[in-house]
Write a protein that holds these residues in place. Structure first.
Motif, short mmCIF file in Angstrom:
data_model
loop_
_atom_site.label_atom_id
_atom_site.label_comp_id
_atom_site.label_asym_id
_atom_site.label_seq_id
_atom_site.Cartn_x
_atom_site.Cartn_y
_atom_site.Cartn_z
N ARG A 18 33.73 14.07 -20.05
CA ARG A 18 34.58 14.03 -18.84
C ARG A 18 34.12 12.91 -17.91
NH1 ARG A 18 34.11 19.45 -16.25
NH2 ARG A 18 32.15 19.39 -17.37
N PHE A 19 32.83 12.76 -17.74
CA PHE A 19 32.29 11.68 -16.91
C PHE A 19 32.70 10.32 -17.48
CE2 PHE A 19 28.94 8.56 -16.16
CZ PHE A 19 28.91 8.53 -14.78
N THR A 20 32.59 10.18 -18.80
CA THR A 20 32.95 8.92 -19.47
C THR A 20 34.44 8.62 -19.31
OG1 THR A 20 31.14 9.18 -21.06
CG2 THR A 20 32.96 7.73 -21.70
N VAL A 21 35.29 9.64 -19.51
CA VAL A 21 36.74 9.45 -19.35
C VAL A 21 37.06 9.02 -17.92
CG1 VAL A 21 38.96 10.67 -19.29
CG2 VAL A 21 37.41 11.01 -21.21
N THR A 22 36.42 9.66 -16.95
CA THR A 22 36.65 9.31 -15.54
C THR A 22 36.27 7.86 -15.28
OG1 THR A 22 36.31 11.60 -14.87
CG2 THR A 22 36.10 9.93 -13.16
N ALA A 23 35.14 7.41 -15.79
CA ALA A 23 34.70 6.02 -15.60
C ALA A 23 35.67 5.04 -16.26
CB ALA A 23 33.29 5.84 -16.16
N ASN A 29 42.30 1.58 -13.60
CA ASN A 29 43.15 2.03 -12.49
C ASN A 29 44.15 3.09 -12.94
OD1 ASN A 29 43.78 2.01 -9.77
ND2 ASN A 29 45.40 0.49 -10.02
N ILE A 30 43.64 4.05 -13.71
CA ILE A 30 44.43 5.17 -14.22
C ILE A 30 44.17 6.37 -13.31
CG2 ILE A 30 44.72 6.77 -16.16
CD1 ILE A 30 45.70 3.95 -16.82
N THR A 31 45.21 7.10 -12.95
CA THR A 31 45.05 8.33 -12.18
C THR A 31 45.24 9.52 -13.10
OG1 THR A 31 47.38 8.43 -11.53
CG2 THR A 31 45.90 7.22 -10.06
N GLY A 32 44.81 10.70 -12.63
CA GLY A 32 45.01 11.91 -13.42
C GLY A 32 43.84 12.84 -13.32
N TRP A 33 43.65 13.62 -14.38
CA TRP A 33 42.60 14.64 -14.39
C TRP A 33 42.15 14.91 -15.81
CZ3 TRP A 33 44.18 18.66 -17.37
CH2 TRP A 33 45.56 18.88 -17.49
N PHE A 56 43.30 1.93 -21.80
CA PHE A 56 42.61 3.20 -21.63
C PHE A 56 42.58 3.98 -22.94
CE2 PHE A 56 43.24 7.79 -20.58
CZ PHE A 56 42.02 8.05 -19.97
N LEU A 57 43.73 4.08 -23.61
CA LEU A 57 43.82 4.83 -24.86
C LEU A 57 43.04 4.13 -25.98
CD1 LEU A 57 47.54 5.98 -24.72
CD2 LEU A 57 45.49 7.37 -24.33
N GLN A 58 43.03 2.80 -25.99
CA GLN A 58 42.25 2.08 -26.99
C GLN A 58 40.76 2.38 -26.83
OE1 GLN A 58 43.15 -2.08 -26.65
NE2 GLN A 58 45.12 -1.89 -27.67
N GLU A 59 40.30 2.41 -25.57
CA GLU A 59 38.89 2.72 -25.31
C GLU A 59 38.56 4.14 -25.75
OE1 GLU A 59 34.95 2.13 -23.80
OE2 GLU A 59 36.53 0.65 -24.06
N PHE A 92 41.18 9.56 -10.39
CA PHE A 92 41.04 10.37 -11.61
C PHE A 92 39.89 11.33 -11.39
CE2 PHE A 92 40.19 11.48 -15.96
CZ PHE A 92 41.41 11.36 -16.60
N ARG A 93 40.07 12.60 -11.72
CA ARG A 93 39.03 13.59 -11.40
C ARG A 93 38.90 14.65 -12.49
NH1 ARG A 93 41.78 18.13 -9.17
NH2 ARG A 93 43.98 17.68 -9.00
#
Length: 96
Positions: A18-23, A29-33, A56-59, A92-93
C-alpha cells in the motif's frame, strides 16, 4: 480523466504494498485509494489522465513495483469505472 478499479493478487500484504502504491500514484499525479482485503488481496481505485494512468499501471505490472523486492504481483484485475469529481478527491491514500 479515467478511473480504474483494481484488485492485486499475489504477495501484496505485509510487504509495504500500500505504501509503494501510494508513492507510485503520487509520482504520476494519480488520485484514489488503496486497502487490504480479508482474502489477502489488495483493492484500489485510481484516477488520472490516461497517459499517467498507463505509466502507473505499467509500474504496478513490473516485476518489482517501486523497486520493492518483497512484493510479488501474480495478477491484476482491472476494470473501468466512472471518474469522480476531482474536487471530491485529493491525493491518493490508504483506507481501512
Amino acid at each position: 480523466m479515467i478511473r480504474k478499479h483494481i484488485f492485486a493478487h499475489g504477495r501484496v500484504q505485509g510487504v509495504g504494498f500500500r505504501f509503494t502504491v501510494t508513492a507510485i500514484a503520487q509520482t504520476y499525479n494519480i488520485t484514489g485509494w488503496v486497502r487490504n482485503l480479508y482474502d489477502g488481496t489488495v483493492e484500489m481505485e485510481a484516477q488520472g489522465l490516461e497517459h499517467r494512468m498507463e505509466l502507473f499501471l505499467q509500474e504496478l505490472s513490473s516485476g518489482r513495483p517501486g523497486r520493492n523486492g518483497f512484493i510479488r504481483i501474480d495478477k491484476l484485475d482491472i476494470t473501468d469505472v466512472p471518474p469522480v469529481n476531482v474536487a471530491d478527491e485529493k491525493g491518493f491514500r490508504s483506507v481501512y
